[in-house]
Write an enzyme that holds these catalytic residues in place. Structure first.
Site, short mmCIF file in Angstrom:
data_model
loop_
_atom_site.label_atom_id
_atom_site.label_comp_id
_atom_site.label_asym_id
_atom_site.label_seq_id
_atom_site.Cartn_x
_atom_site.Cartn_y
_atom_site.Cartn_z
N GLY A 1 0.83 -1.19 0.00
CA GLY A 1 0.00 0.00 0.00
C GLY A 1 0.86 1.24 0.00
O GLY A 1 2.01 1.20 0.46
N GLN B 1 2.95 10.02 1.02
CA GLN B 1 4.24 9.33 1.12
C GLN B 1 5.16 9.63 -0.06
O GLN B 1 6.35 9.35 0.01
CB GLN B 1 4.03 7.81 1.23
CG GLN B 1 3.40 7.39 2.56
CD GLN B 1 3.25 5.88 2.62
OE1 GLN B 1 2.30 5.34 2.08
NE2 GLN B 1 4.18 5.20 3.26
N CYS C 1 5.72 0.23 7.62
CA CYS C 1 5.38 1.37 6.76
C CYS C 1 6.56 1.67 5.85
O CYS C 1 7.71 1.66 6.29
CB CYS C 1 5.08 2.58 7.64
SG CYS C 1 4.63 4.05 6.71
N LEU C 2 6.29 1.92 4.57
CA LEU C 2 7.38 2.23 3.63
C LEU C 2 8.10 3.52 4.00
O LEU C 2 9.21 3.76 3.55
CB LEU C 2 6.83 2.33 2.20
CG LEU C 2 6.29 1.03 1.59
CD1 LEU C 2 5.71 1.29 0.22
CD2 LEU C 2 7.39 -0.02 1.51
N HIS D 1 -4.60 1.85 7.45
CA HIS D 1 -3.27 2.46 7.47
C HIS D 1 -3.18 3.58 6.42
O HIS D 1 -2.68 4.67 6.70
CB HIS D 1 -2.23 1.36 7.19
CG HIS D 1 -0.81 1.80 7.24
ND1 HIS D 1 0.07 1.40 8.23
CD2 HIS D 1 -0.08 2.61 6.42
CE1 HIS D 1 1.27 1.95 8.01
NE2 HIS D 1 1.20 2.68 6.91
N GLU D 2 -3.69 3.31 5.20
CA GLU D 2 -3.59 4.32 4.12
C GLU D 2 -4.49 5.52 4.38
O GLU D 2 -4.09 6.67 4.14
CB GLU D 2 -3.95 3.70 2.75
CG GLU D 2 -3.06 2.56 2.30
CD GLU D 2 -1.58 2.78 2.50
OE1 GLU D 2 -1.11 3.92 2.47
OE2 GLU D 2 -0.88 1.78 2.73
N HIS E 1 -2.79 7.75 6.64
CA HIS E 1 -1.79 8.58 5.96
C HIS E 1 -2.43 9.83 5.37
O HIS E 1 -1.86 10.92 5.42
CB HIS E 1 -1.12 7.80 4.82
CG HIS E 1 0.10 7.02 5.23
ND1 HIS E 1 1.18 7.61 5.87
CD2 HIS E 1 0.42 5.72 5.09
CE1 HIS E 1 2.11 6.69 6.09
NE2 HIS E 1 1.67 5.53 5.64
ZN ZN Z 1 2.61 3.75 5.79
#
Ligand code: ZN
Length: 188
Positions: A50, A55, A109-110, A152-153, A156
């Site tokens: 995701g 991000q 998380c990326l 989660h997204e 963000h």
């Molecule tokens: Zn994340």
């Protein structure tokens, strides 16, 4: 489709962008379609499932999610696909309903590579969103990886990071110091 740089929580300038609430999208444009394609490429290159626009430094309410196919290895070594992969482009997504029950699960998380922690999330969520054709869609009672990735997204897009959802920060572990053979959890 160029890859984009993924902003990092530990970079002070990046963090300011990640902590900003993203704007609603009013129009589906070719630029937005190109952004969605770039986000898929960036997410796959980083082995994520995701990615939200903040991000990659874009404060707009769009996120992508990829759920890998469910596969089962047979005794003869062949692989059967139980469920196909799922790809989502979520424009202006909102949680319209969620379970009262919570589940604690490991999340990464990326924007914080190599770190995983226990995050409580609703067991399932129903999410409304607009797709790339401008059509309003609904995902009903998403649970498991999809339910967690959606929460989660959408966080963000609201400028909320998974570490802020953790109740016990001591569960945050750093797998960068462990053997590379350790299985990595999906990151979003
Ligand atoms: Zn994340």
């Amino acid at each position: 489709m160029p890859k984009r740089r993924i902003l990092q929580i530990e970079d002070l300038h990046d963090k300011r962008v990640l902590k900003t609430r993203a704007h609603a999208i009013k129009q589906i444009t070719p630029a937005l379609q190109a952004l969605a394609a770039d986000m898929f490429e960036t997410m796959h290159a980083a082995n994520g499932v995701g990615l939200a626009a903040p991000q990659v430094g874009i404060s707009q309410r769009i996120a992508v999610i990829w759920i890998p196919p469910e596969e089962e290895e047979q005794p003869d070594g062949s692989i059967i696909e139980l469920a196909p992969e799922q790809n989502y482009v979520l424009i202006n997504p909102e949680i319209v309903k969620h379970s009262d029950k919570e589940e604690i699960g490991q999340e990464g998380c990326l924007s914080l590579p190599g770190r995983y922690g226990d995050v409580p999330r609703a067991s399932w969520v129903t999410v409304d969103y607009t797709d790339l054709k401008g059509k309003r869609q609904r995902i009903r009672k998403a649970n498991g990886l999809l339910g967690r990735a959606l929460q989660h997204e959408i966080d963000h897009l609201d400028g909320v990071l998974f570490t802020e959802r953790m109740r016990d920060l001591s569960t945050l572990k750093d797998i960068r110091t462990q053997s590379p053979n350790d299985v990595e959890e999906p990151v979003v």
